[in-house]
Each structure stands twice: as C-alpha cells, then as structure tokens.
Design a protein around this motif. Structure first.
Motif, short mmCIF file in Angstrom:
data_model
loop_
_atom_site.label_atom_id
_atom_site.label_comp_id
_atom_site.label_asym_id
_atom_site.label_seq_id
_atom_site.Cartn_x
_atom_site.Cartn_y
_atom_site.Cartn_z
N HIS A 103 -1.33 -4.17 -3.20
CA HIS A 103 -2.53 -4.45 -2.39
C HIS A 103 -2.62 -5.87 -1.83
O HIS A 103 -3.72 -6.39 -1.61
N ALA A 161 1.51 -0.17 -6.42
CA ALA A 161 0.97 -0.81 -5.22
C ALA A 161 0.40 -2.17 -5.57
O ALA A 161 -0.21 -2.35 -6.62
N GLU A 196 -3.26 7.13 -6.49
CA GLU A 196 -2.89 5.88 -7.15
C GLU A 196 -4.11 5.02 -7.44
O GLU A 196 -4.26 4.46 -8.52
N ARG A 246 -4.99 4.02 -11.15
CA ARG A 246 -4.85 2.62 -11.48
C ARG A 246 -6.13 2.08 -12.07
O ARG A 246 -6.12 1.31 -13.03
N GLY A 259 0.85 9.84 2.61
CA GLY A 259 0.47 8.47 2.31
C GLY A 259 -0.97 8.38 1.85
O GLY A 259 -1.27 7.77 0.83
N GLU A 260 -1.84 9.02 2.60
CA GLU A 260 -3.26 9.03 2.23
C GLU A 260 -3.45 9.62 0.85
O GLU A 260 -4.22 9.15 0.02
N LEU A 282 7.65 11.22 1.23
CA LEU A 282 6.98 9.97 0.94
C LEU A 282 6.40 9.35 2.19
O LEU A 282 5.49 8.54 2.15
N HIS A 283 6.96 9.70 3.32
CA HIS A 283 6.45 9.12 4.54
C HIS A 283 5.49 10.08 5.21
O HIS A 283 5.23 11.17 4.72
N GLU A 292 0.84 -1.19 0.00
CA GLU A 292 0.00 0.00 0.00
C GLU A 292 0.88 1.23 0.00
O GLU A 292 2.01 1.20 0.46
N LEU A 293 0.30 2.30 -0.47
CA LEU A 293 1.06 3.54 -0.47
C LEU A 293 0.87 4.28 0.85
O LEU A 293 1.68 5.11 1.24
N HIS A 294 -0.20 3.97 1.54
CA HIS A 294 -0.41 4.67 2.81
C HIS A 294 0.05 3.79 3.95
O HIS A 294 0.53 2.69 3.75
N SER A 322 -2.12 7.46 -1.92
CA SER A 322 -2.96 6.30 -2.04
C SER A 322 -4.24 6.65 -2.81
O SER A 322 -4.67 5.90 -3.69
N GLY A 350 5.38 3.95 4.16
CA GLY A 350 5.88 5.30 3.99
C GLY A 350 7.35 5.38 4.37
O GLY A 350 8.17 5.92 3.63
#
Lengths: 335, 335
Positions: free
Chosen positions: A98, A96, B82, B86, B75-76, B69-70, A68-70, B79, A75
């Motif tokens: 998932h 991502a 993406e 996607r 992150g939210e 990135l962190h 995940e990106l979040h 996400s 992170g």
DNA sequence: TAGTATGATGTAAGCGCTTTCATTTATAGC
DNA sequence: GCTATAAATGAAAGCGCTTACATCATACTA
C-alpha cells in the motif's frame, strides 16, 4: 492426509528412503523407488509443504510484495511472475504494501517469516538504506521498478528518464512548442525520472520550461482531472500535454473534453505506461510502453537463476521503454 | 533470526511461556509478560510462521484461487479479500487456475498442501461434483461467483440472471424493440444465467428473441469486436446491443464506430461488470455493476466467521446487481 | 491450620519432513 | 575366496514451534 511415515510403512522402507525418492537427490534402486511410488499412489500421498519447509529451510516459494493487488499495472506484473514461477514448480506468496513504509516493512517481515526463498519487491515508501541493509542479510531480494546503484544487480528497472524524454520528444517533433507537464508525486523516483526526461528533451530543443505549466498529481485519474483544471484555469496557452502516467492522462482528457477541447486537434496528450486502458479510451492514447509483465517475468528468472540454480537463463536488468503512437497526439495545426 | 528458545533464555522463562505470551491464549503474569516482550524486542524476534503452522496445524493464512492474476476483475476481488484478511491478521496465499480443470485442481492441491485454514475459490472449469466432494473433506471452502445448491452456504454469488434481466429491461424501457445479444461462453454458468435474464426480460415485454441476433464470444474484448462484425454482417436491423460483459462491449463499440455507427444515437450498448474501463471508454458505458470487491470482502468475512470464530460478522450470500446508467444507452430515436 | 481451588510456569512430546552419519549390501579386483 | 570400494538403506537428530500435562506457589474456605 497420509504422511511420509505411512508411505514408508506400506512400502516397507524407511522414512529417509521415501524422502529420497520424493526429492530425487540421492541414489535409490529402481526396485525401491517403484515400491515407494506405488505406495504413494495408493495412499494418495501429498507432501506437506509446511513440514518440508521447516525441515529443509527452503520453501520453494518466492515472496512478492506489490503496492496494491488491484489495478492493471500490478496485475500484469503479478501475472508475469506467477507464470514464470509456476512453470518452474515454484510458488508465490503475495502481500500488499500500500505504498506505506510501515505496511511495506510489515509485508517484507511477513514474507521472510514465511520462509520464502527469495523476495521480489515493488516497494516505494521504504528507503534505499533499508533495502541495502535488507539485501546484506541472507534473504535474497530483487527490486522491480527501482534502481539503487549499490544494488544494481538486484534491480530490474525501466529507464524512466528515457521514457519521459521520448514522450516529450514525440510532441516536439510534431511541432509543439508550448507543452504542459503533469507529473506524478515527486517523492517517487519514477515520477522524478520521467520529469527529468521531459526537461532534457525540452532543453535539447532549446525550449525553456515554464514552471507555471507544471502540475503535480498522484498518478490517479482523479488527480489527472484536478491537475487539468488547474492548468486550464491559469489561462496560459499550451497545445500539448505530457502526463506522467496513463491514468492521469485519462482524467485530463475528460476534463479537456468538458472544456470543449478536441483531442488531438486542440490538445495533444501523451501518457506513460501503456496500460490496457490506453487502448480503450477515446481517442486511443499515444503513450510510452512500460513492459511490466516482461519485467515481472525477468524478476522471476533472476530468482530461478540465482536461487534455484537454473544457470542457463539470460538476465537483463534495465529495460528501455518505447513510444506507442496512437491517436491522442498529432502534429500541431498549421499556424 | 532469533528463535523462541533464545527469547526464553534471555527472559529467563520456558519456551512454553514465551509461546503463551505470543498467542495470548493463557494467563501469564504481567511481570513475566513484560520480561518476555522486552527480550523479544531486544532480539528483534519474529515468530517463524512455518514452524507455527506445523505445530499448530493452523496457518493463519487463507488460500485463494483465481482464474488469472491480471485483469481488472480479479484484481478487485483479490484486493477485497486481502484487505479484509490483513485487517484480521490473516494472510493470503494466491494461486492461478487459468480456467483449466487440471490447473485449477493443481492449484487447490497446492493450497491444501500449504496448510491453508480455508480456501476461497473462483473456479470455472472444475465440476460441481468435484467441489461437493472437496467440501465434504476437512478443508473449508467458499466459492465466489458460483452457485451450487447443495453448497449454498459456501457460495458468495451474484444474481447473474437478474443482471441480464436488468440490462435488457433498461433498453426495452428506452423503447428499443430490436435487440441483439452478445453472450459469453455458454459453458460458464454466469454467461448462461445472464443470457437467461435477457430472455426473461424479452418475454416479459412480449418480444420474441431472434436467434440470428445472438452471438457467442469468450468475454474478451477481441471477441467483442469479432462478434460485432458477425452481427453487422448479417444485415439485420437492431438498435440496441446487450453485452455479457464490459470488455466485449468495448470491443463491440469500437467496431460499431468503425462502421460509422454513433453510440448511443444509432446503437445503444449495455455492458456487464462495471469494470473500471467502463468509465474510461467513450461514450461511458451503461452497465450492470458487479460488486466483486465487496463480494471478495464477504468471502473473507465468511472465513473469519466460520474458521476464525469472529462470530459478530454479518454474512450475505447472494448479491444483487444494479444498473449503472451512463452514456452508451439512450432512448430510441423518434421514428 | 489443614484442605482445596486457582493461577503461573515448566516439561516434554510431538507436527511431518530433511539430512547427516552409520550400517548393510552389492560389486569388483586380485 | 577375501578384502577394498561403492551403492543403497536405515537410525536418529533436529527444524521452531504448540500444547497437553505436571508442578509449584499462592489465596481462599471452613
């Protein structure tokens, strides 16, 4: 955008020469180099990296697949990788997965088709065999948080078993004898390893593990709450709880509090990961540190060394977790 | 990797036809299409997206620049973007700008040279003028969390002023009259706007703002702690504290507790952002919700609509924050 | 039935760069 | 001054695709 052709015209040299000064991989006389640089400057030239990639079959970019990106965990990891790559002039392309097999494979395919020079993968759903096969192709890969013996060199992993052991041992040393364990989803190898570490510590202290005090969650805080409810509902006594990660620990802690239990006086809790939230929850969580940022950086270094020829770098494949003592676990009350 | 050429050979058609079935942008007879698809299948063909980009001058990828990135916030946002991209078959290329002008510009240049079809930017250090100039070029951009009047259509922003107002108003309605304010770095427009919202609410309630009860932090939790120390050191009474973000609120809360203050009995605290941590800290933080994930999704939709011709999408440029009541703010104690 | 749309496919010219190989120019040795 | 060698540069062929444009077959129209 200016192209290499216009630069070459302005500088009065051939395309090839311009390319040479850009890549400085061949001798160019000082005079010519200066002419070319001046022309570039004047035109505000920026190489088209897509064209470079197509022609050279190298993209100067490394592909990263995360679940995940979040979330605090990924992170940190992304950040570690990006920092290291950026410093070396390499770029990152992120996808991502998932935690689903199809999605992970799709992401890998995407990164490959994007001509990445190497892939850093944090995959969970895909099989060992798939990865072994992938690694035998000509796309270099490095695996984070996963250990596959046949690919040992390509793995940057944490000794999860040791972590589970340390978490449990801490509690044992504090005098607890009745421990509950809240596991992650057992199909994930890290969840399994942590659990095994727990069992080892228990055995070492001559304690037998009571299966009734095991609950399996999914690493989310909501499942931590749910599992805690389950555990409490059984009515069996326990003075300490080992959680397979911090988020479940947070969920569990909340439920414990709702049930009138004081942490750590009535119930000691240990987490795993040392996410940022471990410092925010109250009481602050005693947990096992997972140096994921550092591991991300190491994965990037692996790529720099093996793919981009930066020989000097020192690599390390397996990281050892350490216990971080805070306030959520304490010696068992007298009696 | 198989190329389009091998597919065309195997299927007994021309390159162009294979390309047509891939892009389905021209009629191809059913029979031919099937032959081609079968050949692709048999060869395990995957288009080389680099080559596609170079030839078509479209990359089907959108560039994203975030500060870091962190951290839960980015992150939210990532996400959200993406996911939306996607789902539409578009990909994301990510760079970090670290809130530094040079680094942000560099990231933007990188994304441009990568032939992104559009850029989604969360930039802080770069000037309005720079962005206006950038927008007038031929790379479409959308700005998140920033409002520039001349680029209003390209901005997805939050009404930060309103947020600051709402946070303060809540406290005021709970009977507090002595409020302290912990601001973010004032050179950031969101920090400034939130502060102005605070002032408006104060004025509306006929309260004058006491500059001695203002502290300026940097949005990090450590600075929340530091600012709280400062505030406390002054010895001026205040029963409530508005923090410009959740992280500083968390830092402040810790210091308050260390000073023997109970939250919310002795001190009410309101945050801003509604990060995940707001639910983890104790007592749970009353805060202003920043729908950053949703805004990321909206930015992605902007791109889908304006660049990839998905006309049907509904867009929204400015989001309104709402108050989320939890446990860290309560009516002032009688007396 | 010739004449003309129309649909299906092929041809070939790039996209902006890298890189091999050939060629030219400078340097040195005798 | 002339050849042997090395250094600097240029010419040109791709990298794997897209996309005008050209071509050919078929289906209609009158």
């Amino acid at each position: 955008m200016a192209t290499i052709y216009q630069v070459s015209e302005l500088a009065g040299v051939s395309l090839a020469t311009v390319s040479r000064v850009m890549n400085n991989n061949a001798r160019v006389s000082e005079a010519t180099r200066n002419k070319v640089l001046a022309a570039m400057e004047q035109l505000g030239y920026r190489p088209n990296s897509i064209a470079q990639s197509l022609a050279s079959n190298r993209s100067n970019s490394v592909g990263i697949l995360v679940s995940e990106l979040h979330g605090p965990f990924y992170g940190e990891m992304l950040s570690g990788i990006e920092n290291e790559c950026r410093a070396a002039g390499k770029h990152v392309i992120i996808a991502a997965g998932h935690s689903e097999e199809a999605s992970e494979k799709d992401g890998i395919e995407f990164l490959i088709s994007r001509s990445c020079d190497a892939l850093i993968l944090h995959v969970e759903a895909v099989s060992d065999d798939y990865l072994i096969k992938l690694a035998s192709g000509n796309m270099p890969i490095v695996l984070i948080n996963r250990f596959i013996p046949r690919l040992a060199n390509n793995c940057i992993s944490l000794d999860n078993e040791l972590g589970g052991y340390l978490a449990t041992k801490q509690l044992l040393q504090q005098g607890h004898t009745q421990l509950a364990y809240m596991a992650g989803p057992m199909w994930k190898s890290d969840a399994k390893d942590r659990y095994h570490g727990h069992l080892r510590a228990m055995a070492e202290h001559g304690l037998s593990f009571n299966p009734a005090l095991l609950a399996e969650g999914d690493f989310q805080d909501s499942s931590g709450s749910a599992c805690m409810q389950q555990l409490l509902a059984k009515g069996l006594p326990f003075s300490a709880l080992v959680c397979a990660n911090d988020e479940m620990a947070a969920g569990a802690m909340e439920v414990a509090r709702a049930h009138g239990l004081n942490v750590p006086q009535d119930l000691s809790i240990v987490g795993f990961d040392n996410l940022i939230l471990a410092r925010y929850i109250y009481p602050k969580l005693t947990t096992i540190d997972y140096p994921i940022g550092e591991m991300g950086r190491m994965a990037a270094r692996w790529v720099l060394k093996n793919i981009y020829q930066q020989q000097a770098l020192q690599l390390k494949n397996v990281f050892e977790p350490v216990l971080v003592c805070r306030d959520s676990a304490s010696a068992i009350a007298a009696g």
